[in-house]
Write an enzyme that holds these catalytic residues in place. Structure first.
Site, mmCIF file in Angstrom:
data_model
loop_
_atom_site.group_PDB
_atom_site.id
_atom_site.type_symbol
_atom_site.label_atom_id
_atom_site.label_comp_id
_atom_site.label_asym_id
_atom_site.label_seq_id
_atom_site.Cartn_x
_atom_site.Cartn_y
_atom_site.Cartn_z
ATOM 1 N N HIS A 159 51.142 49.712 44.822
ATOM 2 C CA HIS A 159 51.067 51.106 45.294
ATOM 3 C C HIS A 159 49.815 51.370 46.138
ATOM 4 C CE1 HIS A 159 54.540 52.352 43.066
ATOM 5 N NE2 HIS A 159 54.027 51.998 41.899
ATOM 6 N N ASP A 195 59.558 45.151 41.566
ATOM 7 C CA ASP A 195 59.093 46.184 40.635
ATOM 8 C C ASP A 195 60.037 47.396 40.740
ATOM 9 O OD1 ASP A 195 56.300 47.130 39.117
ATOM 10 O OD2 ASP A 195 57.320 48.798 40.113
ATOM 11 N N HIS A 197 59.358 50.461 40.913
ATOM 12 C CA HIS A 197 58.862 51.488 41.838
ATOM 13 C C HIS A 197 58.713 50.917 43.242
ATOM 14 C CE1 HIS A 197 57.322 52.527 37.769
ATOM 15 N NE2 HIS A 197 57.698 53.747 38.117
ATOM 16 N N ASP A 284 59.656 46.514 35.107
ATOM 17 C CA ASP A 284 59.928 47.880 34.648
ATOM 18 C C ASP A 284 61.343 48.332 35.018
ATOM 19 O OD1 ASP A 284 58.908 47.742 37.231
ATOM 20 O OD2 ASP A 284 57.372 49.280 36.932
#
Ligand code: Q9C
Ligand code: ZN
Length: 342
Positions: A159, A195, A197, A284
């Protein structure tokens, strides 16, 4: 497969996370890596090796000098103002406000961040530099001829962009590793981000470049953090047009739909024909992840690893997210054993 691991990750340990209107113990905490490294040892995946120190030069190939220096001194400056508690921002230059760098630590923290979920603690600098060294040591081993290496990074990185922290991330470990391959002579590098996200930081770093392909599978930004990047129409800019590929998927996505997107994503990597692949490895996407909404099962991670192995390219796995702590070791290492058994 070797695992690169540093105990220094535990020096980053936030006290609180504000989530869903509640102040709770952070989901991104040191116990995550305790479980993964235990599983690496239990399965006999391979040697566990400490990272070498590469200094800040490779970090500054990706992040701005000012951002790196901000992170180096942020907690000391914060401590002078507020005492030895977690440094957290609560205000951002959104829409009508100006992106001007303030002088005080509270202002600078706001300027260099995009969420309030990424605390800077007394040990954060040491942990984030160790995490980068874990990624860079893995990259060096790939260059020395290893087919695959597991860089067990923490804190995660995908991120974080050139001068912005957020989403539990400070330095973009995968991007720094990818850039290190380019600087060591690789012509083309691909990053596959699995991931849950969207890897908004990695996308932003390479968005206008054709030498680093970024492909991401993730929760749809219309529903999911980081909300403001990760749509399929984001395909790159200028030279980079066509070298950014997003696969946003809706809440509730399970293996049938996920695996189809994965196969299409892998076709993009094959077509690009990179010298090296970096995997931003988050688990995740797991059905029991406490902050995510996909439905993958532990056995699906074996398949993810096997399909990545079929690319038949040197592959650096860089750990990102995954918060179902009881199963995080099984899921992460399943990707790696699936890769090795393919
Ligand atoms: N309601 C990584 O997996 N907050 N970062 C989510 C959910 C931030 C995740 C709130 C999640 C960041 C590396
Ligand atoms: Zn994630």
């Amino acid at each position: 497969m070797n695992t690169i691991f540093s105990e220094d990750h535990a020096l980053h340990h936030g006290k609180y996370e504000l989530i869903d209107g509640q102040l709770v113990s952070p989901f991104e905490n040191p116990s995550r890596l305790d479980h993964i490294i235990a599983r690496v040892r239990e399965t006999g995946l391979g040697a566990v090796i400490e990272p070498l120190d590469f200094g800040t030069a490779p970090i500054k190939r990706v992040h701005s000098e000012a951002f790196v220096e901000f992170l180096r001194t942020a907690h000391a400056e914060w401590r002078e103002e507020h005492g030895d508690c977690d440094a957290l921002p609560l205000c951002w230059p959104s829409r009508t406000l100006r992106h001007v760098l303030p002088e005080t630590i509270d202002g600078k923290l706001s300027y260099y961040s995009f969420d309030a979920g990424t605390p800077i603690t007394a040990g954060t600098w040491q942990a984030i530099t160790a995490s980068v060294n874990v990624a860079l040591t893995g990259a060096e081993q790939i260059r020395a001829g290893q087919r695959a290496v597991f860089s067990l990074c923490r804190p995660p990185g995908h991120h974080a962009s050139a001068d912005l922290l957020g989403g539990y991330c400070f330095f973009n470990n995968a991007a720094i590793a990818a850039q290190s391959f380019r600087d060591a002579g690789a012509t083309k590098v691909a990053i596959l981000d699995v991931d849950y996200h969207h890897g908004n930081g990695t996308q932003a770093i390479f968005y206008d470049r054709s030498d680093v392909l970024f492909v991401s599978l993730h929760g749809h930004p219309a529903q999911e953090f980081p909300f403001f990047l990760g749509y399929s129409e984001e395909t790159g800019a200028g030279e980079g047009e066509g070298f950014n590929v997003n696969f946003p998927m809706r809440w509730g996505t399970g293996w049938p739909e996920y695996s189809q997107s994965l196969d299409t994503a892998l076709d993009h990597l094959r077509e690009f024909s990179p010298d090296t692949v970096v995997i931003s490895l988050g688990v995740d996407t797991f059905e029991k992840d406490p902050i995510s909404q996909f439905k993958l099962k532990s056995e699906d991670y074996l398949q993810i690893g096997a399909r990545i192995a079929n690319l038949d390219l040197p592959t650096l796995f860089v750990m990102e997210g995954g918060y179902a702590v009881a199963e995080i070791g099984i899921n992460a290492v399943n990707v790696l054993t699936g890769f090795e058994q393919a």
